[in-house]
Design an enzyme around this catalytic site. Structure first.
Site, PDB file in Angstrom:
ATOM      1  N   TYR A 113       0.858  -1.515   0.032  1.00 48.59           N
ATOM      2  CA  TYR A 113       0.203   0.149  -0.020  1.00 48.59           C
ATOM      3  C   TYR A 113       0.987   1.436  -0.340  1.00 48.59           C
ATOM      4  O   TYR A 113       0.839   2.100  -0.739  1.00 48.59           O
ATOM      5  CB  TYR A 113      -0.866  -0.031   1.316  1.00 48.59           C
ATOM      6  CG  TYR A 113      -1.878  -1.084   1.087  1.00 48.59           C
ATOM      7  CD1 TYR A 113      -3.092  -0.730   0.650  1.00 48.59           C
ATOM      8  CD2 TYR A 113      -1.976  -2.188   2.095  1.00 48.59           C
ATOM      9  CE1 TYR A 113      -4.203  -1.648   0.681  1.00 48.59           C
ATOM     10  CE2 TYR A 113      -2.352  -2.976   1.832  1.00 48.59           C
ATOM     11  CZ  TYR A 113      -3.817  -2.565   1.297  1.00 48.59           C
ATOM     12  OH  TYR A 113      -4.771  -4.045   1.193  1.00 48.59           O
ATOM     13  N   ASN A 136     -12.414   0.083  -5.931  1.00 48.20           N
ATOM     14  CA  ASN A 136     -12.205  -0.446  -7.287  1.00 48.20           C
ATOM     15  C   ASN A 136     -13.740  -1.366  -7.934  1.00 48.20           C
ATOM     16  O   ASN A 136     -13.859  -1.912  -7.480  1.00 48.20           O
ATOM     17  CB  ASN A 136     -10.900  -1.230  -6.854  1.00 48.20           C
ATOM     18  CG  ASN A 136     -10.555  -1.580  -8.358  1.00 48.20           C
ATOM     19  OD1 ASN A 136     -11.129  -1.510  -9.251  1.00 48.20           O
ATOM     20  ND2 ASN A 136     -10.045  -2.862  -8.352  1.00 48.20           N
ATOM     21  N   CYS A 144      -6.736  -5.008  -7.835  1.00 41.74           N
ATOM     22  CA  CYS A 144      -6.545  -4.714  -6.161  1.00 41.74           C
ATOM     23  C   CYS A 144      -6.007  -5.981  -5.405  1.00 41.74           C
ATOM     24  O   CYS A 144      -5.525  -5.861  -3.980  1.00 41.74           O
ATOM     25  CB  CYS A 144      -7.391  -3.995  -5.676  1.00 41.74           C
ATOM     26  SG  CYS A 144      -9.368  -5.133  -5.576  1.00 41.74           S
ATOM     27  N   HIS A 145      -6.206  -6.876  -5.791  1.00 42.88           N
ATOM     28  CA  HIS A 145      -5.923  -8.141  -5.228  1.00 42.88           C
ATOM     29  C   HIS A 145      -4.454  -8.112  -5.285  1.00 42.88           C
ATOM     30  O   HIS A 145      -3.703  -9.140  -3.596  1.00 42.88           O
ATOM     31  CB  HIS A 145      -6.135  -9.705  -5.730  1.00 42.88           C
ATOM     32  CG  HIS A 145      -6.062 -10.014  -7.074  1.00 42.88           C
ATOM     33  ND1 HIS A 145      -6.851  -8.967  -8.038  1.00 42.88           N
ATOM     34  CD2 HIS A 145      -4.891 -10.457  -7.794  1.00 42.88           C
ATOM     35  CE1 HIS A 145      -5.944  -9.739  -9.119  1.00 42.88           C
ATOM     36  NE2 HIS A 145      -4.885 -10.287  -8.888  1.00 42.88           N
ATOM     37  N   GLU A 171      -1.764 -16.698  -9.628  1.00 44.69           N
ATOM     38  CA  GLU A 171      -0.866 -15.749 -10.918  1.00 44.69           C
ATOM     39  C   GLU A 171       0.225 -16.079 -10.029  1.00 44.69           C
ATOM     40  O   GLU A 171       1.559 -15.689 -10.477  1.00 44.69           O
ATOM     41  CB  GLU A 171      -1.282 -14.372 -10.098  1.00 44.69           C
ATOM     42  CG  GLU A 171      -2.279 -13.879 -10.985  1.00 44.69           C
ATOM     43  CD  GLU A 171      -2.763 -12.124 -10.827  1.00 44.69           C
ATOM     44  OE1 GLU A 171      -1.756 -11.391 -10.264  1.00 44.69           O
ATOM     45  OE2 GLU A 171      -3.728 -11.353 -11.283  1.00 44.69           O
TER      46      GLU A 171
END
Length: 179
Positions: A113, A136, A144-145, A171
């Site tokens: 962040y 979002n 945003c993850h 991912e």
């Protein structure tokens, strides 16, 4: 189907993190919501001043490409979304942060962040970045993850922490859950 400028096409699709509510205008994908439900359509359409239309599955026009790309993403076949986005549901600092996230944090990577705050010229605004992530309108597509706490903690997530873990595992950032 005649798609006017005040048209809002919507659907709910299955995904690796449960049903997703999707909506698009002629300008692009405008909304992705976890725990997708039809009841979210009317408030969104009213906010955008648009007429909501849900085409039969497989007959989407505005959502055809978002549906295809999301399916490819959850199948592990897509690493970057190439979609027109309608940003009307985000503005100011939140929009700047989300734009920077979308541009600079690729598939399989994460950012803190605080680091994201610094990237938009607001060092020390980590909490405000957290609020931007919570606002979002296009989660998954605008990833945003991929934003974590500066100490390495997973942080919060509008879709729930299990969804965030699932996306990060997809991912390759986190190991696949054992159960």
């Amino acid at each position: 189907m005649n798609l006017g400028e005040r048209h809002l096409e919507w659907t709910v699709v299955d995904s690796g993190v449960g049903p997703l509510f999707l909506a698009a205008t002629p300008a692009g994908l405008v909304r992705v919501e976890f725990h997708g439900e039809e009841r979210r359509t009317a408030p969104l359409a009213a906010r955008l001043g648009a007429e909501p239309v849900r085409p039969p599955a497989g007959e989407e026009v505005l959502l055809a490409e978002p549906v295809r790309q999301l399916a490819a993403y959850f199948a592990g076949e897509l690493r970057r979304f190439e979609l027109a986005l309608d940003w009307r549901l985000s503005a100011g600092f939140n929009r700047r942060v989300l734009g920077e996230l979308e541009r600079s944090v690729p598939y399989g990577s994460v950012v803190g962040y605080g680091e994201l705050a610094a990237r938009v010229g607001q060092p020390g605004a980590a909490q405000a970045v957290g609020a931007a992530m919570g606002s979002n309108p296009l989660p998954v597509v605008v990833p945003c993850h991929r934003v974590l706490e500066n100490d390495g903690g997973i942080g919060g997530f509008g879709g729930g922490l299990e969804a965030k873990r699932t996306l990060l595992a997809l991912e390759g950032v986190l190991p696949e859950p054992l159960f």
